[in-house]
Scaffold this motif. Structure first.
Motif, short mmCIF file in Angstrom:
data_model
loop_
_atom_site.label_atom_id
_atom_site.label_comp_id
_atom_site.label_asym_id
_atom_site.label_seq_id
_atom_site.Cartn_x
_atom_site.Cartn_y
_atom_site.Cartn_z
N ALA A 149 40.27 40.29 31.57
CA ALA A 149 39.90 40.75 32.91
C ALA A 149 38.75 41.75 32.79
CB ALA A 149 41.10 41.38 33.60
N PRO A 150 37.85 41.79 33.74
CA PRO A 150 36.66 42.63 33.62
C PRO A 150 36.86 44.11 33.91
CG PRO A 150 36.65 41.51 35.73
CD PRO A 150 37.84 40.98 34.98
N ASP A 151 38.05 44.47 34.41
CA ASP A 151 38.26 45.79 34.99
C ASP A 151 37.88 46.95 34.07
OD1 ASP A 151 40.06 43.67 36.03
OD2 ASP A 151 40.60 45.20 37.50
N ILE A 152 38.21 46.86 32.79
CA ILE A 152 37.97 47.99 31.89
C ILE A 152 36.48 48.30 31.79
CG2 ILE A 152 37.91 46.55 29.79
CD1 ILE A 152 39.35 48.90 28.36
N PHE A 153 35.64 47.27 31.78
CA PHE A 153 34.20 47.50 31.67
C PHE A 153 33.58 47.87 33.01
CE2 PHE A 153 34.71 44.65 27.86
CZ PHE A 153 34.58 45.69 26.95
N LEU A 154 34.13 47.37 34.09
CA LEU A 154 33.68 47.80 35.41
C LEU A 154 33.97 49.28 35.61
CD1 LEU A 154 34.89 44.76 37.57
CD2 LEU A 154 32.57 45.23 36.73
N LYS A 155 35.14 49.70 35.16
CA LYS A 155 35.51 51.11 35.28
C LYS A 155 34.63 51.98 34.39
CE LYS A 155 39.58 54.12 35.30
NZ LYS A 155 41.07 54.18 35.18
#
Length: 229
Positions: A149-155
């Motif tokens: 999921a992309p969330d960690i890099f978006l954050k």
């Protein structure tokens, strides 16, 4: 590119064998599952503890059980790290690269599936505060899904006040590279010290901006062609 997001385990610190050893210990202790090479690549490296535990031990684990098992695994892993002080060193060439990035005032942070306890451990043993503001570091706190999921890099990009397309991600794991791609990161670089995963990364074009073995010559080969200073 305007900023860099580093994965930590297997990227800044070549500790993948220690994590594999710790997970083998846990999986052998708590399940009858076997640990196949493809599962190590796709189901362990880059994944959150919760995802790994549910995959190998039981999908029915409660949050309390996950927290207890994850704590046991990470404690065992940290013991493995401290057991051999000679292995407590950053990836070759990385310290020099980080020094240059700080001098040039390029925004940088870490995005890791490690829990907070491990990141605190890393900040202490590697003195990471020389280069990183720990307030901007993203770890697995249970509030967002794990890679791919992309969330960690978006954050992480948001912590740097940058658009993901203006960031570079440096990753060692299959799921982490997928997460960077899913986050529409502008530049994605893989690190593969042994070359073992390079055919997979190339086959799926997961590292379009290069695959490195360490950070030696990283400035000349990767940074200079990509970064707008």
């Amino acid at each position: 590119m305007k900023g860099i997001i580093f994965d930590f385990n297997g990227t800044m610190f070549l500790d993948s064998p220690l994590h594999e050893q710790a997970w083998l210990h846990m999986i052998t202790k708590y399940s009858k599952a076997t640990l196949e090479p493809t599962e190590i690549v796709k189901q362990i490296h880059g994944q959150t503890n919760a995802a790994i535990l549910k995959h190998f031990i039981s999908p029915e684990l409660t949050d309390t059980q996950i927290a207890k098992l994850a704590g046991e695994k990470e404690s065992y892993y940290r013991q493995l790290v401290k057991a051999d002080p000679t292995q407590i060193q950053l990836t070759a060439g990385l310290a020099e690269v980080l020094d240059t990035l700080v001098i040039e005032q390029i925004p940088l942070t870490i995005a890791s599936a490690a829990p907070q306890a491990n990141m605190d451990f890393y900040f202490e043993i590697f003195d990471l505060a020389r280069w990183f503001d720990q307030r901007n570091v993203v770890v697995d706190d249970g509030t967002f899904p794990g890679k791919p999921a992309p969330d960690i890099f978006l954050k992480a990009a948001a912590k740097l006040n940058l658009d993901p397309t203006d960031c570079m991600v440096i990753e060692d794991s299959y799921s982490g590279l997928q997460a960077a791609r899913n986050a529409a990161i502008g530049s994605i670089v893989a690190i593969d010290p042994t070359g073992h995963n390079t055919p997979l990364f190339e086959a799926e074009n997961l590292a379009p901006n290069g695959i490195i073995k360490d950070f030696t010559h990283f400035e000349q080969n990767i940074l200079d062609p990509l970064f707008v200073h």
